[in-house]
Write a protein that holds these residues in place. Sequence first.
Motif, PDB file in Angstrom:
ATOM      1  N   ILE A  22       0.819  -1.203   0.000  1.00 24.24           N
ATOM      2  CA  ILE A  22       0.000   0.000   0.000  1.00 24.24           C
ATOM      3  C   ILE A  22       0.862   1.267   0.000  1.00 24.24           C
ATOM      4  O   ILE A  22       0.493   2.296  -0.532  1.00 24.24           O
ATOM      5  CB  ILE A  22      -0.959  -0.014   1.215  1.00 24.24           C
ATOM      6  CG1 ILE A  22      -1.846   1.240   1.291  1.00 24.24           C
ATOM      7  CG2 ILE A  22      -0.215  -0.163   2.519  1.00 24.24           C
ATOM      8  CD1 ILE A  22      -2.900   1.298   0.265  1.00 24.24           C
ATOM      9  N   ALA A  25       2.006   1.618  -3.615  1.00 24.03           N
ATOM     10  CA  ALA A  25       1.012   1.324  -4.644  1.00 24.03           C
ATOM     11  C   ALA A  25       0.797   2.486  -5.610  1.00 24.03           C
ATOM     12  O   ALA A  25       0.806   2.308  -6.829  1.00 24.03           O
ATOM     13  CB  ALA A  25      -0.310   0.928  -3.980  1.00 24.03           C
ATOM     14  N   MET A  26       0.639   3.676  -5.043  1.00 28.04           N
ATOM     15  CA  MET A  26       0.324   4.842  -5.866  1.00 28.04           C
ATOM     16  C   MET A  26       1.406   5.067  -6.924  1.00 28.04           C
ATOM     17  O   MET A  26       1.144   5.176  -8.105  1.00 28.04           O
ATOM     18  CB  MET A  26       0.207   6.061  -4.944  1.00 28.04           C
ATOM     19  CG  MET A  26      -0.267   7.302  -5.628  1.00 28.04           C
ATOM     20  SD  MET A  26      -1.970   7.138  -6.169  1.00 28.04           S
ATOM     21  CE  MET A  26      -2.867   7.778  -4.766  1.00 28.04           C
ATOM     22  N   LYS A  29       1.649   2.190  -9.515  1.00 25.16           N
ATOM     23  CA  LYS A  29       0.574   2.137 -10.490  1.00 25.16           C
ATOM     24  C   LYS A  29       0.934   2.982 -11.705  1.00 25.16           C
ATOM     25  O   LYS A  29       0.866   2.531 -12.846  1.00 25.16           O
ATOM     26  CB  LYS A  29      -0.727   2.638  -9.863  1.00 25.16           C
ATOM     27  CG  LYS A  29      -1.883   2.595 -10.856  1.00 25.16           C
ATOM     28  CD  LYS A  29      -3.062   3.451 -10.439  1.00 25.16           C
ATOM     29  CE  LYS A  29      -3.980   3.624 -11.638  1.00 25.16           C
ATOM     30  NZ  LYS A  29      -5.056   4.577 -11.408  1.00 25.16           N
ATOM     31  N   ASP A  53       1.491  -7.033  -0.226  1.00 28.81           N
ATOM     32  CA  ASP A  53       0.242  -7.165   0.507  1.00 28.81           C
ATOM     33  C   ASP A  53      -0.916  -7.125  -0.480  1.00 28.81           C
ATOM     34  O   ASP A  53      -0.720  -7.141  -1.701  1.00 28.81           O
ATOM     35  CB  ASP A  53       0.112  -6.076   1.572  1.00 28.81           C
ATOM     36  CG  ASP A  53      -0.018  -4.696   0.959  1.00 28.81           C
ATOM     37  OD1 ASP A  53      -0.005  -4.603  -0.272  1.00 28.81           O
ATOM     38  OD2 ASP A  53      -0.139  -3.724   1.722  1.00 28.81           O
ATOM     39  N   ALA A  54      -2.132  -7.054   0.056  1.00 22.29           N
ATOM     40  CA  ALA A  54      -3.309  -7.124  -0.800  1.00 22.29           C
ATOM     41  C   ALA A  54      -3.340  -5.972  -1.801  1.00 22.29           C
ATOM     42  O   ALA A  54      -3.764  -6.153  -2.950  1.00 22.29           O
ATOM     43  CB  ALA A  54      -4.569  -7.119   0.050  1.00 22.29           C
ATOM     44  N   ALA A  55      -2.847  -4.808  -1.387  1.00 21.16           N
ATOM     45  CA  ALA A  55      -2.844  -3.678  -2.306  1.00 21.16           C
ATOM     46  C   ALA A  55      -1.917  -3.946  -3.480  1.00 21.16           C
ATOM     47  O   ALA A  55      -2.209  -3.610  -4.633  1.00 21.16           O
ATOM     48  CB  ALA A  55      -2.405  -2.412  -1.559  1.00 21.16           C
ATOM     49  N   LEU A  57      -1.088  -6.913  -4.601  1.00 24.97           N
ATOM     50  CA  LEU A  57      -1.695  -7.968  -5.399  1.00 24.97           C
ATOM     51  C   LEU A  57      -2.741  -7.366  -6.346  1.00 24.97           C
ATOM     52  O   LEU A  57      -2.815  -7.700  -7.531  1.00 24.97           O
ATOM     53  CB  LEU A  57      -2.349  -8.988  -4.463  1.00 24.97           C
ATOM     54  CG  LEU A  57      -2.934 -10.217  -5.137  1.00 24.97           C
ATOM     55  CD1 LEU A  57      -1.824 -11.122  -5.619  1.00 24.97           C
ATOM     56  CD2 LEU A  57      -3.849 -10.971  -4.187  1.00 24.97           C
ATOM     57  N   GLN A  58      -3.504  -6.470  -5.779  1.00 25.80           N
ATOM     58  CA  GLN A  58      -4.560  -5.807  -6.529  1.00 25.80           C
ATOM     59  C   GLN A  58      -3.975  -5.073  -7.738  1.00 25.80           C
ATOM     60  O   GLN A  58      -4.546  -5.036  -8.814  1.00 25.80           O
ATOM     61  CB  GLN A  58      -5.203  -4.811  -5.574  1.00 25.80           C
ATOM     62  CG  GLN A  58      -6.560  -4.358  -5.930  1.00 25.80           C
ATOM     63  CD  GLN A  58      -7.102  -3.495  -4.816  1.00 25.80           C
ATOM     64  OE1 GLN A  58      -7.750  -3.975  -3.926  1.00 25.80           O
ATOM     65  NE2 GLN A  58      -6.808  -2.217  -4.862  1.00 25.80           N
ATOM     66  N   LEU A  59      -2.787  -4.512  -7.509  1.00 28.38           N
ATOM     67  CA  LEU A  59      -2.108  -3.771  -8.563  1.00 28.38           C
ATOM     68  C   LEU A  59      -1.696  -4.712  -9.701  1.00 28.38           C
ATOM     69  O   LEU A  59      -1.814  -4.377 -10.884  1.00 28.38           O
ATOM     70  CB  LEU A  59      -0.867  -3.122  -7.947  1.00 28.38           C
ATOM     71  CG  LEU A  59      -0.445  -1.781  -8.509  1.00 28.38           C
ATOM     72  CD1 LEU A  59      -1.590  -0.787  -8.407  1.00 28.38           C
ATOM     73  CD2 LEU A  59       0.772  -1.278  -7.754  1.00 28.38           C
ATOM     74  N   VAL A  61      -3.153  -7.468 -10.484  1.00 26.94           N
ATOM     75  CA  VAL A  61      -4.369  -7.831 -11.198  1.00 26.94           C
ATOM     76  C   VAL A  61      -4.733  -6.725 -12.184  1.00 26.94           C
ATOM     77  O   VAL A  61      -5.058  -6.971 -13.351  1.00 26.94           O
ATOM     78  CB  VAL A  61      -5.535  -8.073 -10.208  1.00 26.94           C
ATOM     79  CG1 VAL A  61      -6.831  -8.284 -10.966  1.00 26.94           C
ATOM     80  CG2 VAL A  61      -5.238  -9.256  -9.310  1.00 26.94           C
ATOM     81  N   MET A  62      -4.643  -5.498 -11.694  1.00 23.93           N
ATOM     82  CA  MET A  62      -5.018  -4.342 -12.501  1.00 23.93           C
ATOM     83  C   MET A  62      -4.201  -4.293 -13.795  1.00 23.93           C
ATOM     84  O   MET A  62      -4.752  -4.164 -14.886  1.00 23.93           O
ATOM     85  CB  MET A  62      -4.801  -3.074 -11.671  1.00 23.93           C
ATOM     86  CG  MET A  62      -5.246  -1.786 -12.282  1.00 23.93           C
ATOM     87  SD  MET A  62      -4.027  -1.042 -13.378  1.00 23.93           S
ATOM     88  CE  MET A  62      -2.674  -0.706 -12.247  1.00 23.93           C
ATOM     89  N   GLN A  65      -5.080  -7.019 -16.208  1.00 13.11           N
ATOM     90  CA  GLN A  65      -6.358  -6.776 -16.879  1.00 13.11           C
ATOM     91  C   GLN A  65      -6.237  -5.665 -17.915  1.00 13.11           C
ATOM     92  O   GLN A  65      -6.777  -5.746 -19.014  1.00 13.11           O
ATOM     93  CB  GLN A  65      -7.435  -6.404 -15.846  1.00 13.11           C
ATOM     94  CG  GLN A  65      -7.996  -7.635 -15.152  1.00 13.11           C
ATOM     95  CD  GLN A  65      -9.003  -7.280 -14.087  1.00 13.11           C
ATOM     96  OE1 GLN A  65      -9.031  -6.146 -13.600  1.00 13.11           O
ATOM     97  NE2 GLN A  65      -9.820  -8.247 -13.710  1.00 13.11           N
ATOM     98  N   GLU A  66      -5.492  -4.647 -17.544  1.00 15.46           N
ATOM     99  CA  GLU A  66      -5.310  -3.517 -18.449  1.00 15.46           C
ATOM    100  C   GLU A  66      -4.646  -3.979 -19.744  1.00 15.46           C
ATOM    101  O   GLU A  66      -5.030  -3.591 -20.843  1.00 15.46           O
ATOM    102  CB  GLU A  66      -4.458  -2.447 -17.743  1.00 15.46           C
ATOM    103  CG  GLU A  66      -4.182  -1.210 -18.568  1.00 15.46           C
ATOM    104  CD  GLU A  66      -5.410  -0.343 -18.788  1.00 15.46           C
ATOM    105  OE1 GLU A  66      -6.458  -0.650 -18.179  1.00 15.46           O
ATOM    106  OE2 GLU A  66      -5.335   0.621 -19.559  1.00 15.46           O
TER     107      GLU A  66
END
Lengths: 113, 729
Positions: A22, A25-26, A29, A53-55, A57-59, A61-62, A65-66
């Motif tokens: 987290i 992350a910013m 990204k 961490d989850a943030a 991981l989320q990145l 995924v993003m 997908q992108e």
Amino acid sequence: MANVKNKNRQSQRIVIQGELTIYTAMELKNKLLVDLSVTEELELDLSEVGEIDAAGLQLLVMIKQEATTLGKVVRFTGHSPVVVKLLDLSGLAGFFGDPLLIVYPSTVEGKSI
Amino acid sequence: MIPDEYLQTFVIECRELLEQMEEALLIVEQSADDPEIINAIFRAAHTIKGSAGMFGLDPIVVFTHASESVLDRVRSGDIAMSSILASLFLEAHDHLSVLINHVAEGSYPSDDTDSRGKRLITQLETYLGDKMLDQVSASAEVPMANESRVEREESDAVGTDYWHLSLRFGPEVFRNGMDPFSFVRCLSSVGNIVQLVTIIDAIPAAEDMDPESCYLGFEISFDSDADKLAIENIFNFVRSDCSIHILPPRSKTSEYKHLIMELPEQEMRLGEILVKCGTLTPKELNNILLFQLDQGNEPQQPIGEVLVEQQLVSPRVVAAALEKQKQVKDNKKNEANLIRVDAEKLDELINLVGELIIAGAGTNLIARSARMTELIESTETLSRLVEEVRDSALALRMVQIGGTFNRFQRVVRDVSKELGKDIDLVISGAETELDKTVVDKIGDPLTHLVRNSMDHGIESAELRIARGKPARGTLKLNAYHDAGSIVIEVIDDGGGLNKEKILKKAIERGLVTEGANLTDKEIYSLIFEAGFSTADVVSNLSGRGVGMDVVRRNIQALRGTVDLDSMEGQGSIVRIRLPLTLAIIDGFMVGVGNAAYVIPLDMVVECIELKAWASDEGDGKYLNLRGEVLPYRRLRDHFAMKGATVQRENVVVVRYGEHKAGLVVDKLMGEFQTVIKPLGKLFKGEKSIGGFTILGSGEVALIVDVPGLMGQIEHENEVNEITLAAVLK
């Protein structure tokens, strides 16, 4: 990284270092999106990720997908142990579909020499 | 990963829980099986484990888990609570505090600590014994309201034996410092995650995605013997910004239907996820979806009605949920009544109030000199209000001494074990309040006194029986308010002090000249002299590195006094007398010559005119106050003031402890709110002045330290008497 060959010249390889959390992350990204915009095939080397961490991981995924949306390819390679652990826990390994390379911590050999 | 403030709250909470745990353990050790208390211990351990898991503090989780398992067996009656087990738990408690301290300092436990932890876990596990074998995986891990386990309804139920958990985390979860995966890890502590599917559908396209918002969700198939409450508890921290659905094993098909309706994702997609989790079989899913289509056109019933009508939830589940809700409510209530405040903020407030008082006094003075009645009236109102503000501000800092006293349960227990003596601690006056700063600083001197009393005061059981006393020694801690100060007593029923020995020792050390005529009290107070600190001969009170002189110094630093009373063979009392507050007092202002002095109002008994009431019958040393002998002193003489004497002198009678004395002053100027300012080091030797304060006019007034002044008066009187006696001989 011996098993990763960059046949395509348009591919780019990026090593993510340190934290994938987290806190970063910013920043990550934006960086990842920029990197993806200039190449057809992006290879993210996760071997130096020390914390995820989850943030984070989320990145991942993003960006995956992108890439799919743009018709590009993102591959993750050299998953570090913490990444493997989290992918295992989240059950998302299948989603990413990258071969997981299990990296053992540098072992006896290094020490004995 | 975890913001400091959360960690700090965690540490504070854990320490509180550990305190409760210790208290409960000490009770259990004495009087064995009280299910209430054992429950309290268990709950404390359980909560610590839960929150530690939340923060990913694995060593604490592992260790607490071992204790908790044993505690659970005790709770269910499989293992009897014995004093041996209780002391093992006390050791475990200590180890846990060490671990928590490491968390607080951000340091890592040493190898010693680690090996101690391992040893304790092994010891604890022996209690689980052979029954452990058939329960290895579940390891007695059935926390909380065991009895609210869901009754299984066989009809129309889904075939799985696993719980199903649906979690959708709110966007703020990351920013609140939490990692969804830590909850998953925590889940593993109460059961086995059979299958977990991470829901990433909510992650928006790159453009709209805020990398610091959480878009994740989980569908989890979970194998556990724990009850719903225990599983829910894991998510306590995120309950407010997370949607959580927990379905017990073999729930009705309709419940899954309901779940699917509630969740944000598309029905088909969700159905697939549930199938993937292994919660539903494809056939079951089909049935659910069909069922839903059938009912699709009917108006929606409120969820509650649906639940009742279709008996979706077993009554026990409802009861458990209600109970939980009530608990949460109660907790909220308690939280609302208490606020944690930084002590520094309070100090700042007190300082400001102090300044306010000084400024108010200034205004008052100006109003008087301007002779404006209305202004005077208004300043009077103002100063009354300021006084109230002062009192409530000071009251904020007041805490009960009970907390400090209770700590000694453990000290007494440990020391008596160490010494092989049987000693009982009796606490009274625990609700007596005093200033927080004083409470914080009184702990060390008190510990020293308590240990001393136990070590050297109370005799061994054999000797006690020989002396006709009960074999079990008693140590009392008592507190009460008296004349503006708080008195703390440490009382033991031991052997008391040996006067001759002390006197001999004092003469040896040159503290007293031979042949000096000392009262018992004076002899006893000799042990507080610095020369006695390393005493090896006077066995009754000696040697733990810190001497009694240090105790006295610590107490004097708080503007307090300490004295000792003893009956040989009967025991002794150490009496600590401390001011209630260290910052602001009600003062009584008196004038001597041109200067003003302040006497703490709490110590003033009465004021009389010197000539009218009291007559000097003792050479300027004693007054006859209604037949009572009252030592007195002219402040003018004492402080060597110059200037003309006044016609009508007044006597202020002050009392401190058992002593009374008269102070002769020129003028009585009335009550005055006094902000105590410390004097510089230069005045350290002057015992009769306790500090100074600033008057409204900006002038400085000295605060009379009544105990110090009395000590001086008495001492001088006695010296005079002795010399007089010597002359007469």
